[in-house]
Design an enzyme around this catalytic site. Structure first.
Site, mmCIF file in Angstrom:
data_model
loop_
_atom_site.group_PDB
_atom_site.id
_atom_site.type_symbol
_atom_site.label_atom_id
_atom_site.label_comp_id
_atom_site.label_asym_id
_atom_site.label_seq_id
_atom_site.Cartn_x
_atom_site.Cartn_y
_atom_site.Cartn_z
ATOM 1 C CE LYS A 22 9.008 -6.538 40.117
ATOM 2 N NZ LYS A 22 8.673 -7.663 40.999
ATOM 3 C CG ASN A 23 4.910 -7.347 40.200
ATOM 4 O OD1 ASN A 23 5.991 -7.916 40.060
ATOM 5 N ND2 ASN A 23 4.609 -6.632 41.276
ATOM 6 N NE ARG A 102 7.285 -14.757 48.254
ATOM 7 C CZ ARG A 102 7.051 -15.791 49.040
ATOM 8 N NH1 ARG A 102 8.015 -16.281 49.770
ATOM 9 N NH2 ARG A 102 5.853 -16.313 49.115
ATOM 10 C CB CYS A 126 11.292 -12.352 50.675
ATOM 11 S SG CYS A 126 9.817 -11.373 50.765
ATOM 12 N NE ARG A 131 5.969 -11.745 49.311
ATOM 13 C CZ ARG A 131 6.479 -11.312 48.162
ATOM 14 N NH1 ARG A 131 7.749 -11.007 48.087
ATOM 15 N NH2 ARG A 131 5.715 -11.185 47.111
ATOM 16 N N PRO A 132 3.813 -16.664 53.169
ATOM 17 C CG PRO A 132 1.924 -17.048 54.479
ATOM 18 C CD PRO A 132 2.946 -16.003 54.144
ATOM 19 C CB VAL A 133 2.988 -20.832 49.129
ATOM 20 C CG1 VAL A 133 3.961 -19.850 48.514
ATOM 21 C CG2 VAL A 133 3.725 -21.999 49.787
ATOM 22 C CG ASP A 134 -1.383 -20.183 53.943
ATOM 23 O OD1 ASP A 134 -0.746 -19.277 53.349
ATOM 24 O OD2 ASP A 134 -2.271 -19.929 54.775
ATOM 25 C CG LEU A 135 -4.125 -18.164 51.506
ATOM 26 C CD1 LEU A 135 -4.385 -16.665 51.465
ATOM 27 C CD2 LEU A 135 -5.307 -18.886 52.166
ATOM 28 C CG ASP A 316 4.445 -3.707 44.972
ATOM 29 O OD1 ASP A 316 4.743 -4.192 46.079
ATOM 30 O OD2 ASP A 316 4.157 -4.396 43.980
ATOM 31 C CB ILE A 338 -0.155 -5.774 51.869
ATOM 32 C CG1 ILE A 338 -1.197 -4.778 51.338
ATOM 33 C CG2 ILE A 338 -0.119 -7.061 51.039
ATOM 34 C CD1 ILE A 338 -2.583 -5.303 51.126
ATOM 35 N NE ARG A 408 14.103 -8.670 42.782
ATOM 36 C CZ ARG A 408 13.279 -8.509 43.810
ATOM 37 N NH1 ARG A 408 13.721 -8.070 44.954
ATOM 38 N NH2 ARG A 408 12.000 -8.788 43.687
HETATM 39 C C1 EPZ Z 1 2.436 -9.678 44.556
HETATM 40 O O1 EPZ Z 1 3.064 -10.499 45.523
HETATM 41 C C2 EPZ Z 1 3.530 -8.824 43.947
HETATM 42 N N1 EPZ Z 1 4.532 -9.678 43.324
HETATM 43 C C3 EPZ Z 1 4.153 -7.968 45.041
HETATM 44 O O2 EPZ Z 1 5.105 -7.105 44.443
HETATM 45 C C4 EPZ Z 1 3.066 -7.119 45.699
HETATM 46 O O3 EPZ Z 1 3.627 -6.394 46.770
HETATM 47 C C5 EPZ Z 1 1.945 -8.018 46.210
HETATM 48 O O4 EPZ Z 1 1.437 -8.858 45.137
HETATM 49 C C6 EPZ Z 1 0.764 -7.257 46.787
HETATM 50 O O5 EPZ Z 1 0.241 -6.407 45.812
HETATM 51 C C7 EPZ Z 1 4.336 -10.089 42.065
HETATM 52 O O6 EPZ Z 1 3.323 -9.833 41.430
HETATM 53 C C8 EPZ Z 1 5.441 -10.865 41.450
HETATM 54 P P1 EPZ Z 1 -0.042 -11.625 47.748
HETATM 55 P P2 EPZ Z 1 2.274 -11.754 46.083
HETATM 56 O O7 EPZ Z 1 -0.204 -13.056 47.476
HETATM 57 O O8 EPZ Z 1 1.420 -12.270 44.995
HETATM 58 C C9 EPZ Z 1 -0.422 -13.175 52.268
HETATM 59 C C10 EPZ Z 1 7.233 -6.112 44.155
HETATM 60 O O9 EPZ Z 1 7.927 -5.312 44.836
HETATM 61 N N2 EPZ Z 1 -0.485 -14.556 51.740
HETATM 62 O O10 EPZ Z 1 -1.127 -10.704 47.257
HETATM 63 O O11 EPZ Z 1 3.252 -12.658 46.705
HETATM 64 C C11 EPZ Z 1 0.947 -12.536 52.068
HETATM 65 O O12 EPZ Z 1 1.884 -12.934 53.043
HETATM 66 C C12 EPZ Z 1 6.511 -7.264 44.807
HETATM 67 O O13 EPZ Z 1 7.117 -6.014 42.923
HETATM 68 C C13 EPZ Z 1 -0.768 -15.595 52.612
HETATM 69 O O14 EPZ Z 1 -0.969 -15.393 53.811
HETATM 70 O O15 EPZ Z 1 1.359 -11.076 47.195
HETATM 71 C C14 EPZ Z 1 0.598 -11.070 52.129
HETATM 72 O O16 EPZ Z 1 0.500 -10.660 53.467
HETATM 73 C C15 EPZ Z 1 6.813 -7.422 46.245
HETATM 74 N N3 EPZ Z 1 -0.799 -16.871 52.111
HETATM 75 C C16 EPZ Z 1 -0.795 -11.031 51.493
HETATM 76 O O17 EPZ Z 1 -1.308 -12.362 51.555
HETATM 77 C C17 EPZ Z 1 -0.590 -17.140 50.801
HETATM 78 O O18 EPZ Z 1 -0.626 -18.316 50.414
HETATM 79 C C18 EPZ Z 1 -0.803 -10.595 50.044
HETATM 80 O O19 EPZ Z 1 0.130 -11.391 49.293
HETATM 81 C C19 EPZ Z 1 -0.315 -16.071 49.913
HETATM 82 C C20 EPZ Z 1 -0.266 -14.780 50.402
#
Ligand code: EPZ
Length: 429
Positions: A22-23, A102, A126, A131-135, A316, A338, A408
């Site tokens: 899926k991912n 998301r 969520c 889960r911010p998008v600042d980065l 996950d 995480i 999902r």
């Molecule tokens: C991906 O989410 C996966 N989703 C998640 O799977 C998975 O848990 C996660 O990576 C970690 O492996 C998809 O691939 C669709 P991140 P993602 O950006 O990309 C923080 C599932 O169940 N962060 O690696 O959103 C964030 O809050 C899902 O299939 C910021 O602070 O994860 C987290 O603490 C759930 N700012 C950490 O980084 C940002 O701008 C890692 O998030 C972005 C992220």
């Protein structure tokens, strides 16, 4: 609302075919926006989380054709999607669509790279954390985009096109790496992503982008280099197998006992989880068809697990060993590093009689001899499946409510498990 009824206690024996990830499917579909030519994706799992990006892409004017089965196709073979983004008629991704999933926020990258503009709703929080998008925003700004936030939307513009840059992520982010990677393929000049996520799904997307004519090296390492090109073309790509589905079924077999072949699984995608399973007392063997998992006789040993970016133990897969360890001989510790709020399964697992104590980001699980079936509620995708695993091993009946979370991310879950001898059925309505 559908529910899943399980009568626990049967060992799992047989073969489970592993679906496409899926991912990986999600970003691959979104990458289809980068080219006016057709991207063909094979082995796309049939999941609610794949249907949703189809709607989102459709809103931008993308035609998606799903090819039916062909003679000789395996019963469980994923679908083939033909994604044609010839004319992007709308660069806005509205709140109603983005708030449902998301990852749909990631369309901002290909839209900006190809159309020099995008207006994408912020995804919001969520169940597993803020889960911010600042980065993601930082990465796009580095590439020369101008971003403002207005009315809950990120409005992004890059009038002269994106420009290659050096992007240093202060923490490992899968979403940030996907967005930076996709955007940089069409930027002018060279982009370097430092502290990039090394997850196999990033490598799969980079492979697909290279087939489309991108020039990406280093995917799977913390330093990815992208030489921008003027255009990407059509390509055909097969989605890699789902490592989280693989690990989930492996945990289920370890918990119930039995012997199951995980067909199509790739061990190198989840070595850290396989190591934990071996420590817990399961036998793992790798063969030409995938991974075979068995546990016969011996009880489960406690293990300590801490989630980490790849190649560490995946977040996950954090809920699944918690179910497993609730029947181990002794105390286990599971630490989530995480996401700040990914322990919703704890209170539901307690309904089976599991003894779990939470202290900040660490759960201590004191194993007991037997779980007992109970009515439980699914809270998020991976938490839900830990309840299914517990139900398979528990004595008596378990009813898992709110299973739309499971739909999902797990394709034909009850079919795959009942083919291995589990008593599990979906109750509609
Ligand atoms: C991906 O989410 C996966 N989703 C998640 O799977 C998975 O848990 C996660 O990576 C970690 O492996 C998809 O691939 C669709 P991140 P993602 O950006 O990309 C923080 C599932 O169940 N962060 O690696 O959103 C964030 O809050 C899902 O299939 C910021 O602070 O994860 C987290 O603490 C759930 N700012 C950490 O980084 C940002 O701008 C890692 O998030 C972005 C992220």
């Amino acid at each position: 609302m559908d529910r899943i009824r399980i009568v626990g206690g049967s060992k799992l024996n047989g073969t489970i075919p592993i679906s496409g990830a899926k991912n990986a499917a999600l970003p691959l579909m979104i990458a289809g926006l980068l080219s006016e030519e057709t991207l063909i994706l094979d082995n796309v799992p049939r999941l609610a989380d794949v249907a949703q990006p189809q709607r989102i892409l459709g809103n931008h004017g993308v035609d998606i054709m799903s090819a039916g089965k062909r003679p000789g196709d395996h019963e469980y073979q994923g679908q083939t999607l033909h994604i044609s983004a010839k004319n992007i008629i709308d660069t806005t991704a509205p709140y109603e669509l983005v708030s449902k999933m998301r990852a749909s926020f990631w369309v901002i990258a290909p839209l900006l790279a190809r159309m020099q503009e995008a207006k994408v709703s912020l995804p919001g929080g969520c169940a597993i954390g803020t889960r911010p998008v600042d980065l993601l925003i930082m990465a796009l700004e580095k590439l020369g985009a101008e971003l403002t936030i207005d009315g809950g939307y990120v409005i992004a513009k890059a009038p002269g096109g994106l420009k290659g840059a050096e992007i240093d992520f202060p923490k490992v982010t899968v979403s940030g790496t996907h967005v930076a990677l996709m955007a940089a393929t069409l930027a002018k000049g060279t982009t370097i992503i430092n502290n990039a996520a090394c997850e196999p799904e990033i490598v799969d997307v980079a492979d697909c982008l290279n087939k489309m004519g991108a020039r990406v090296t280093g995917a799977g390492t913390p330093r990815i280099v992208i030489e921008g090109v003027a255009k990407l073309h059509g390509a055909r790509h097969t989605v890699l197998p789902d490592r989280i589905e693989t690990g989930t079924y492996a945990m289920a077999v370890a918990m119930t006992g039995g012997d199951v072949q995980l067909s199509g699984a790739r061990p190198e995608l989840l070595q850290s989880a396989l190591d934990v399973l071996t420590q817990a007392g399961a036998t793992i063997t790798v063969n030409n068809d995938g991974i075979r998992v068995s546990r016969n006789g011996a009880g489960l040993s406690p293990v300590n697990v801490s989630t980490a970016p790849f190649p560490g133990f995946p977040t996950d897969l954090q809920a699944q060993p918690m179910a497993l360890m609730s029947c181990a001989k002794g105390s286990s510790h599971i630490t989530e590093t995480i996401f700040e709020n990914r322990f919703m399964h704890v209170q539901e697992l307690a309904r089976f009689g599991a003894r779990i104590h939470l202290d900040g980001e660490t759960a201590t699980i004191d194993g007991i001899a037997k779980l007992r079936g109970a009515p439980v509620m699914a809270t998020d995708l991976r938490a839900s499946v830990s309840l299914v695993i517990a139900g398979l091993a528990a004595e008596g009946e378990t009813m898992v409510n709110r299973i739309y979370h499971l739909d999902r991310g797990f394709e034909r879950l009850e079919e795959k498990l009942s083919a291995c001898g589990a008593t599990i059925e979906r109750i509609s309505g």
